[in-house]
Design a protein around this motif. Sequence first.
Motif, short mmCIF file in Angstrom:
data_model
loop_
_atom_site.label_atom_id
_atom_site.label_comp_id
_atom_site.label_asym_id
_atom_site.label_seq_id
_atom_site.Cartn_x
_atom_site.Cartn_y
_atom_site.Cartn_z
N ARG A 102 0.84 -1.19 0.00
CA ARG A 102 0.00 0.00 0.00
C ARG A 102 0.89 1.25 0.00
O ARG A 102 1.94 1.28 0.64
CB ARG A 102 -0.91 0.03 1.23
CG ARG A 102 -1.85 -1.16 1.35
CD ARG A 102 -2.90 -1.20 0.25
NE ARG A 102 -3.84 -2.29 0.45
CZ ARG A 102 -3.71 -3.52 -0.03
NH1 ARG A 102 -2.64 -3.83 -0.76
NH2 ARG A 102 -4.63 -4.45 0.20
N ALA A 136 -0.59 7.19 0.68
CA ALA A 136 -1.90 7.83 0.77
C ALA A 136 -2.93 6.96 1.49
O ALA A 136 -3.92 7.47 2.04
CB ALA A 136 -2.41 8.17 -0.63
N THR A 137 -2.72 5.63 1.50
CA THR A 137 -3.73 4.73 2.08
C THR A 137 -3.22 3.88 3.24
O THR A 137 -4.02 3.36 4.01
CB THR A 137 -4.28 3.78 0.99
OG1 THR A 137 -3.20 3.02 0.44
CG2 THR A 137 -4.96 4.57 -0.12
N SER A 153 -4.51 4.17 6.94
CA SER A 153 -5.86 3.72 7.30
C SER A 153 -5.85 2.32 7.89
O SER A 153 -6.72 1.97 8.69
CB SER A 153 -6.78 3.77 6.08
OG SER A 153 -6.36 2.85 5.07
N TYR A 154 -4.87 1.50 7.50
CA TYR A 154 -4.76 0.15 8.07
C TYR A 154 -4.26 0.22 9.51
O TYR A 154 -4.71 -0.56 10.36
CB TYR A 154 -3.84 -0.70 7.21
CG TYR A 154 -4.42 -1.00 5.85
CD1 TYR A 154 -5.24 -2.10 5.65
CD2 TYR A 154 -4.18 -0.15 4.77
CE1 TYR A 154 -5.80 -2.37 4.41
CE2 TYR A 154 -4.74 -0.41 3.53
CZ TYR A 154 -5.54 -1.51 3.35
OH TYR A 154 -6.10 -1.76 2.12
#
Length: 214
Positions: free
Chosen positions: A116, A119-120, A123-124
């Motif tokens: 990932r 940018a993402t 979130s995890y």
Amino acid sequence: MQRVTMKIVCISDTHNQHDQLQLPHSDVLIHAGDFSMRGHVAETQAFLTWFAAQPHPHKIFIAGNHDFIFEKRRKKARAMVPDGVIYLEDEGVTLEGVKFWGSPITPTFFDWAFNRGPATIGSYWDLIPDDTNVLITHGPPFGTLDQVLPEGEHVGCPRLLAALESRLCPKLHVFGHIHEAYGQFVQGGRVSVNASMLNQEYLPVNPPVVVELS
């Protein structure tokens, strides 16, 4: 029932060489991902059969960037997990009062599984509960047992480091991924373990890491 101490054996990055390991007894056996080379069905079945046969009362594993089957064929992979084995993918389990959380996510590197981008990826880490006692991620946080040879560059995840510094307080953080950074580091009450069994030449030279939580 909540126990006073829990003995945990930590391994990672066995890449189909699990049969060569000699594991000490413990209450919990953790594999932090990369049990295979490409995550094929035969590789995965061989690992799961071996893992399920280990005598440890609790056995937990996560996938790594090599273990494509758990990302590309998720339903098939989960159906292969035997009874008595716990697979965690951005989820948790409580064993004898101890709260475990596992994630296979790592920063993007070429085109591997569970990669990932910046940018993402945060979130995890936002999914990890504040009260997690044992955190299992495939990759390290930035700056902790994450240096690659020959330059010694730090390649761990900055967002994971930020989550650990600002919110999370696990007693134990188990990971692998960076073979040459195998070892333990203790800081601020947290034991960080890079449990890679194979070195950078994919030779099984490192012993399992044993941690006793109180």
